[in-house]
Design an enzyme around this catalytic site. Structure first.
Site, mmCIF file in Angstrom:
data_model
loop_
_atom_site.group_PDB
_atom_site.id
_atom_site.type_symbol
_atom_site.label_atom_id
_atom_site.label_comp_id
_atom_site.label_asym_id
_atom_site.label_seq_id
_atom_site.Cartn_x
_atom_site.Cartn_y
_atom_site.Cartn_z
ATOM 1 N N ASP A 268 0.815 -1.212 0.000
ATOM 2 C CA ASP A 268 0.000 0.000 0.000
ATOM 3 C C ASP A 268 0.854 1.270 0.000
ATOM 4 O O ASP A 268 1.495 1.583 0.999
ATOM 5 C CB ASP A 268 -0.907 -0.031 1.236
ATOM 6 C CG ASP A 268 -1.781 1.189 1.361
ATOM 7 O OD1 ASP A 268 -2.041 1.852 0.337
ATOM 8 O OD2 ASP A 268 -2.211 1.487 2.490
ATOM 9 N N ASP B 107 -2.374 5.694 -5.224
ATOM 10 C CA ASP B 107 -2.566 4.802 -4.082
ATOM 11 C C ASP B 107 -2.815 3.363 -4.532
ATOM 12 O O ASP B 107 -3.889 3.023 -5.006
ATOM 13 C CB ASP B 107 -3.749 5.315 -3.252
ATOM 14 C CG ASP B 107 -3.914 4.593 -1.943
ATOM 15 O OD1 ASP B 107 -3.188 3.613 -1.698
ATOM 16 O OD2 ASP B 107 -4.784 5.008 -1.148
#
Length: 380
Positions: A89, A270
């Site tokens: 992430d 992201d």
């Protein structure tokens, strides 16, 4: 010669480590119930095999895509190693996994770290909490040996969850944050920074390739870039502000008309977010322009019109990045087509967008910590 010159010339850097990713859909969108999920995973058992290339340290762990929307990769923790499937992430900087301490429903159905079985485990009394867009977790910092392919970080600090909410429908065992250390909520050094500081990664760069249409082959690579995963040249974009994987976006257009970000805005790249998110009013405007109608928490279109929908163009650093209709429309478990534009759940005082996996399936992404920039190129 600096690695920047070599990016487009070398297929296999001697210090690249590639970790294939597994693409899945959350249980709440696909499988209703613990038994259905467990039966599915048993039926489609996944086997990891390591492939090494002569004359290089490139390592590939082939993984299979199960469903959609979330990409997971294999890591191990402890001695002897315990295996976990985690989300890599770029939107966060903390690394944590489910633990035996956690009694929340989300932990009950996933792999949990058994600290008493590891001879290299070291505990602390430091606690922390993180608020994600999709849920929250509270945990404690511990230390142990962590392996990402051939990369080994000894005495790596990470979190063991003690309580979670909002992750009940997920199928991952934890989250491995790849953002800058100043964004760490726990204060622990991120694993990428620790590996970089110890010289395990020759160049401070990592990159993502997300496969399309549920195909296999998704990877995260560390220490360099394999140019076979993209077409043309990488376009380098300076960060919006140092210390976060966000960039300045010029505008969002459709059919040559500006539909959002009219005065410029921030865009967060992201890998831990499935969709494209933005302010509610502007997201609703895009839904109306493409003829999407609300039903429950999603906006739907007729599947027959997907190929005729206009591309939505994100202009970043003067370069257009079109996302066609077939990329921003997905099918739910009933085969109905819905859009992947949603409201950003974290309120912002200024206009901000999150470019998640919908965008990153179209564009191969490189995160360059050494030069504080992101590279984008058309994915193969």
């Amino acid at each position: 010669m600096k690695w920047l010159v070599l990016l487009g010339l070398v297929a296999f850097s001697e210090c690249i480590v590639k970790i294939p990713l597994r693409r899945v859909k959350t249980m709440r969108n696909t499988l209703s119930g613990k038994n259905m999920l467990n039966n599915f995973l048993k039926k489609h058992a996944y086997r990891q095999s390591q492939i090494s290339f002569r004359g290089s340290n490139l390592t590939i762990h082939p993984l299979r895509n199960i469903y959609d929307l979330v990409y997971m990769g294999n890591i191990t923790i402890g001695t002897p190693p315990q295996e976990f499937q985690v989300v890599f992430d770029t939107g966060s900087a903390d690394f944590w996994v489910h633990s035996l301490f956690c009694t929340s429903p989300a932990c009950a159905t996933r792999v949990r770290f058994r600290q008493h079985q590891s001879s290299t485990f070291r505990s602390t009394r430091k606690t922390f909490s993180i608020n994600y867009g999709s849920g929250t977790m509270r945990g404690v910092i511990v230390h142990d040996t962590v392996r990402i392919g051939d990369l080994v970080s000894t005495d790596q600090p990470f979190g063991l969850s003690m309580a979670e909410s909002g992750f009940e429908g997920t199928v991952f065992d934890g989250i491995l944050g790849l953002n800058y250390p100043n964004l760490s909520r726990s204060g622990a050094i991120p694993i990428f920074d620790k590996l970089k500081n110890e010289g395990a990664i020759s160049e401070p760069v990592f990159a993502f390739y997300f496969s399309k249409d549920e195909r296999e082959g998704s990877v995260v690579m560390f220490g360099g870039v394999d140019h076979r995963y993209y077409k043309g040249e990488l376009n380098w974009i300076p960060l919006f502000e140092e210390g976060d994987w966000s960039v300045y976006m010029d505008r969002i257009t459709m059919k040559r008309k500006v539909v959002a970000c009219s005065s410029g805005c921030e865009a967060i790249v992201d890998t831990g977010t499935s969709l494209i998110r933005g302010p509610r009013k502007l997201v609703n405007n895009i839904q109306n322009l493409i003829g999407a109608r609300p039903r429950g928490s999603k906006h739907y279109v007729y599947c027959s019109v997907v190929n005729t929908l206009p591309s939505i163009i994100f202009t970043i650093n003067g370069i257009n990045y079109p996302v066609p209709g077939r990329a921003y429309i997905l099918k739910d478990s009933r085969g109905h087509c819905y859009t992947t534009f949603q409201e950003n759940p974290l309120s912002q005082s200024t206009e901000s967008w999150i470019l998640g996996e919908v965008f990153l399936r179209v564009y191969f992404s490189v995160f360059d910590r050494g030069n504080d920039r992101i590279g984008l190129a058309q994915a193969v």
